[in-house]
Motif scaffolding. Structure first.
Motif, short mmCIF file in Angstrom:
data_model
loop_
_atom_site.label_atom_id
_atom_site.label_comp_id
_atom_site.label_asym_id
_atom_site.label_seq_id
_atom_site.Cartn_x
_atom_site.Cartn_y
_atom_site.Cartn_z
N UNK A 177 0.83 -1.21 0.00
CA UNK A 177 0.00 0.00 0.00
C UNK A 177 0.86 1.25 0.00
N UNK A 178 1.93 1.23 0.80
CA UNK A 178 2.84 2.37 0.86
C UNK A 178 3.45 2.66 -0.51
N UNK A 179 3.90 1.62 -1.19
CA UNK A 179 4.48 1.81 -2.52
C UNK A 179 3.43 2.23 -3.54
N UNK A 180 2.30 1.55 -3.52
CA UNK A 180 1.27 1.82 -4.52
C UNK A 180 0.67 3.21 -4.42
N UNK A 181 0.63 3.75 -3.21
CA UNK A 181 0.06 5.09 -3.03
C UNK A 181 0.91 6.17 -3.69
N UNK A 182 2.09 5.83 -4.16
CA UNK A 182 2.92 6.82 -4.86
C UNK A 182 2.44 7.08 -6.28
N UNK A 183 1.51 6.23 -6.73
CA UNK A 183 0.89 6.44 -8.05
C UNK A 183 1.94 6.51 -9.15
N UNK A 184 2.84 5.52 -9.14
CA UNK A 184 3.93 5.44 -10.09
C UNK A 184 3.73 4.18 -10.93
N UNK A 185 3.64 4.33 -12.25
CA UNK A 185 3.37 3.19 -13.11
C UNK A 185 4.45 2.12 -13.01
N UNK A 228 -5.87 -14.42 -2.85
CA UNK A 228 -6.63 -13.32 -3.44
C UNK A 228 -7.58 -12.70 -2.43
N UNK A 229 -8.20 -13.52 -1.62
CA UNK A 229 -9.12 -12.98 -0.62
C UNK A 229 -8.39 -12.10 0.39
N UNK A 230 -7.23 -12.55 0.84
CA UNK A 230 -6.47 -11.76 1.80
C UNK A 230 -5.94 -10.49 1.16
N UNK A 231 -5.48 -10.59 -0.08
CA UNK A 231 -4.97 -9.40 -0.78
C UNK A 231 -6.06 -8.34 -0.90
N UNK A 232 -7.25 -8.76 -1.30
CA UNK A 232 -8.35 -7.79 -1.44
C UNK A 232 -8.80 -7.24 -0.09
N UNK A 233 -8.56 -8.00 0.95
CA UNK A 233 -8.91 -7.52 2.29
C UNK A 233 -7.90 -6.49 2.80
N UNK A 234 -6.62 -6.69 2.50
CA UNK A 234 -5.57 -5.86 3.09
C UNK A 234 -5.12 -4.71 2.19
N UNK A 235 -5.31 -4.83 0.89
CA UNK A 235 -4.97 -3.72 0.00
C UNK A 235 -6.05 -2.65 0.08
N UNK A 236 -5.67 -1.41 -0.13
CA UNK A 236 -6.61 -0.30 0.00
C UNK A 236 -6.57 0.57 -1.25
N UNK A 237 -7.71 1.27 -1.48
CA UNK A 237 -7.77 2.27 -2.54
C UNK A 237 -7.38 1.76 -3.91
N UNK A 238 -6.55 2.53 -4.60
CA UNK A 238 -6.14 2.19 -5.95
C UNK A 238 -5.34 0.88 -5.99
N UNK A 239 -4.70 0.54 -4.88
CA UNK A 239 -3.92 -0.69 -4.84
C UNK A 239 -4.82 -1.92 -4.96
N UNK A 240 -5.94 -1.88 -4.29
CA UNK A 240 -6.91 -2.97 -4.41
C UNK A 240 -7.48 -3.02 -5.82
N UNK A 241 -7.78 -1.84 -6.40
CA UNK A 241 -8.32 -1.79 -7.76
C UNK A 241 -7.34 -2.39 -8.77
N UNK A 242 -6.07 -2.05 -8.64
CA UNK A 242 -5.05 -2.57 -9.56
C UNK A 242 -4.93 -4.08 -9.41
N UNK A 243 -4.92 -4.55 -8.18
CA UNK A 243 -4.82 -5.99 -7.93
C UNK A 243 -5.98 -6.72 -8.62
#
Length: 240
Positions: free
Chosen positions: A183-191, A212-227
């Motif tokens: 989440x920390x890395x993904x929030x930088x919005x870097x392709x 996959x279930x755990x990833x969708x539970x723990x990822x947030x915001x755009x990070x979950x969407x990308x996953x």
């Protein structure tokens, strides 16, 4: 250009004004400690020398074999090491402000000088170093042979994370810490970082529904969407 057969002659030549030494070979544990050799270049030299407490301010070692050299308590301010072999070289308590290592190796691996500890360490891609800093549990079990290869290290983490998820009944602190870092890395919005996470980490998890279930539970915001996007639309067959 200066060559010499007696290591003490280096000091004599230095006092006479010589500042460039080429093709010197002293690898029998010679000692040249507590000297002043500032502003000097050593080129294509082979040293296994006790240089402790010597002043090398603004000096340069280029294309040198410095195996087992002792630079303890040396003044290495603004000293350059370029294309050098540094196996078992010692830098304990040396002054290393402005010291640079460029393409220097230790047992076949590129090394840098830790400016905090004064110890040689293998070169790490900045995002690999950040990974180790945030998830020290992984750093302890990683072999560190490929710390310069970003996708290789993240791929190793993906394997470790997959195993942690599928072999434990409960979500572990390690798994939680991993996704917090993602989440920390993904929030930088870097392709480029997004691609690293998808290819390096997520593709190694998609085949397992629990992952996959755990990833969708723990990822947030755009990070979950990308996953979820690449889980459903990528080239890896996913169990979701």
């Amino acid at each position: 250009m200066t060559t010499t057969t007696d290591i003490q002659n280096i000091i004599e030549k230095y006092k006479a004004g010589h500042r460039y030494f080429l093709n010197l070979d002293f690898d029998k544990g010679e000692k040249l400690a507590g000297q002043i050799l500032a502003d000097t270049t050593f080129d294509n030299c082979c040293f296994s020398v006790d240089f402790s407490e010597t002043d090398f301010t603004n000096s340069k070692f280029a294309n040198c074999n410095l195996k087992c050299c002792d630079f303890s308590n040396c003044n290495l301010t603004n000293t350059i090491f370029e294309n050098c072999s540094l196996e078992s070289a010692e830098f304990k308590n040396a002054k290393i402000d402005g010291t640079t290592l460029t393409n220097c190796h230790c047992y076949g691996q590129i090394v840098t000088l830790d400016k905090t500890t004064g110890e040689l360490e293998t070169y790490k891609d900045p995002l690999v170093k950040e990974l180790y800093d945030n998830i020290p549990e992984f750093s302890k079990v990683a072999d560190h042979l490929n710390d310069d290869l970003l996708y290789t290290v993240y791929g190793e983490l993906s394997l470790k994370l997959f195993d942690d998820i599928v072999t434990n009944n409960e979500t572990t602190d390690f798994t939680i810490k991993c996704f917090q870092f993602f989440n920390l890395l993904g929030d930088r919005n870097d392709e480029n970082i997004d691609n690293l996470l998808v290819v390096g980490i997520y593709e190694g998890l998609y085949a397992n529904k629990k992952c996959n279930n755990i990833a969708r539970q723990l990822l947030t915001g755009r990070n979950k969407d990308i996953y979820e996007h690449w889980m459903k639309n990528g080239n890896i067959r996913a169990e979701y």
